[in-house]
Design a protein around this motif. Structure first.
Motif, short mmCIF file in Angstrom:
data_model
loop_
_atom_site.label_atom_id
_atom_site.label_comp_id
_atom_site.label_asym_id
_atom_site.label_seq_id
_atom_site.Cartn_x
_atom_site.Cartn_y
_atom_site.Cartn_z
N GLN A 82 0.79 -1.10 -0.07
CA GLN A 82 -0.03 0.02 0.04
C GLN A 82 0.80 1.41 0.05
OE1 GLN A 82 -3.35 0.23 -0.42
NE2 GLN A 82 -3.33 -1.93 -0.60
N LEU A 83 2.11 1.45 0.66
CA LEU A 83 2.66 2.47 0.89
C LEU A 83 3.31 2.85 -0.64
CD1 LEU A 83 4.27 4.89 2.24
CD2 LEU A 83 6.12 3.14 3.01
N GLN A 84 4.05 1.61 -1.07
CA GLN A 84 4.58 1.86 -2.62
C GLN A 84 3.52 2.28 -3.52
OE1 GLN A 84 4.84 -0.52 -0.45
NE2 GLN A 84 7.06 -1.58 -0.23
N ALA A 85 2.35 1.57 -3.51
CA ALA A 85 1.43 2.23 -4.60
C ALA A 85 1.07 3.66 -4.30
CB ALA A 85 0.01 1.33 -4.38
N ALA A 86 0.88 4.12 -3.11
CA ALA A 86 0.51 5.22 -2.89
C ALA A 86 1.50 6.41 -3.21
CB ALA A 86 0.17 5.52 -1.35
#
Length: 400
Positions: A82-86
């Motif tokens: 989730q952090l990477q996609a954000a």
């Protein structure tokens, strides 16, 4: 329009939920993963699969920048990404979850600190960093309130989440987990008593819908395996208000989110926040039960489309998720196949999770699931009766 979907291992949510929804929306899909062989042959031929170090947002940005035209959607349903996609979505100027919120809820120690600083809930917790001196563990064990829970700081699916009842047990369990996960930081926190529930939310940054949730029954201590869940169409308003206030403080308002919490003496306390759709086929049950295109709505928010003020979701049904679990290590030698049936107005689906012939250890986590039963009907008593009859007629055999 092109969707870049970040994934680790294949999941039912992506295979049976988000990819078919993307096709219905007319999106071209490029799936980026560090496990390409696990994904090949599972999807429609027009789903492009590229190998990428998806845990590194810089590698993702580099690959997208040198691939097709600029992306229209960057999305993941993985807890771990989730952090990477954000960050990638923000880099390309696309709608996405705030990276700060994604970080806060993935890091369980940071989530506790943030909620305490906001004055919403103070939970005793201590962090055991990677490579910490043994004296740090000894000090934490001396200070911890018992019983307490030890778990990986960035874990998921009850992996290595254990209830401990004293200092010696805590030290032993921490060393066991560190032996299995030498690169993982741990969190020790007070045990939060109460019935376990979930709340499923979907927002576009302005409008937020509470989709209902589940009442979950867990395995016997010291482990926390989710064995059965019943759909809850609406939690009591004071409970909803407490959870939404905590989600607001964490910055959770965009996209879909799965929140686990306990209720004890009218107080709702978050266990963890998974900034994704609920898994283990519960999201598919939710879409079917509510009668809304849930997976499409999630993708539409990432396309920048506002959510409708009302979803016109049905609230008159009952539903149950039941997950038969392995009780020992070994090879699965007999098990039922995929099944769909209707009995007395109850629609039941069974999907295997573990294939016959596979050998597994006993994990004491959701990885022990043998299959998933989903059932929907007019009332929970009828649903439970049909589920019980179905399970009683099945056989799972595990050889040493």
């Amino acid at each position: 329009m092109r969707l870049y979907l970040l994934a680790l291992n294949p999941t039912d949510s992506v295979t049976d939920g988000f990819l078919p929804a993307a096709a219905r929306l007319g999106l071209d899909v490029t799936l980026l993963t560090d496990q390409p062989d696990a994904h090949r042959g599972r999807y429609a031929a027009d789903v492009e699969i590229l190998e990428c170090d998806v845990r590194d947002f810089r590698a993702v940005i580099s690959l997208i920048s040198t691939h097709h035209a600029s992306p229209d959607v960057v999305f993941t349903n993985s807890d771990h990404l989730q952090l990477q996609a954000a960050l990638v979505a923000e880099y390309f100027g696309l709608p996405g979850k705030p990276w700060q919120a994604a970080l806060r809820v993935k890091d369980k120690a940071q989530m506790r600190r943030h909620l305490a600083a906001a004055g919403l809930d103070a939970v005793w917790s201590a962090e055991l960093p990677v490579g910490a001196d043994p004296e740090v563990l000894t000090a934490v064990a001396a200070d911890a309130p018992y019983p307490c829970v030890v778990k990986p700081r960035e874990g998921v699916a009850s992996e290595d989440v254990i209830l401990v009842d004293g200092p010696e047990d805590l030290v032993l369990r921490c060393k066991e987990i560190q032996g299995r996960r030498p690169g993982a930081a741990l969190v020790v926190e007070e045990y939060l008593a109460g019935e376990l529930y979930t709340m499923e939310t979907l927002g576009d940054g302005t409008v937020r819908h509470v989709l209902g949730g589940f009442h979950t029954q867990l395995s016997a201590p010291p482990y926390f395996i989710e064995e059965r869940s019943a759909f809850v169409p609406a939690h009591p308003e004071p409970v909803v208000a407490q959870i939404l206030a905590q989600l607001d403080a964490l910055g959770i308002g965009f996209g879909i989110c799965h929140t686990e919490f306990v209720v004890h003496e009218d107080r709702a306390r978050i266990i963890e926040v998974n900034y994704r759709a609920i898994g283990d086929q519960s999201d598919q049950l939710l879409e079917q039960l509510l009668g809304i295109p849930l997976f499409e709505l999630v993708l539409r928010t990432h396309l920048g489309e506002p959510l409708p003020a009302e979803l016109d979701a049905r609230r008159d049904g009952a539903a149950r998720i039941h997950t038969p679990c392995a009780d020992r290590a070994g090879t699965l030698t007999a098990a039922p196949g995929a099944t769909d049936l209707e009995v007395d107005g109850v629609r039941l689906s069974y999907r295997p999770v573990r294939a016959v012939g596979e050998r597994h250890e006993l994990y004491h986590t959701n990885r022990d699931f043998l299959g998933v039963v989903r059932a929907i009907g007019a009332d929970l008593a009828s649903v439970d009766r049909v589920v019980a009859d179905f399970l009683a007629a099945q056989t799972w055999e595990i050889a040493p």
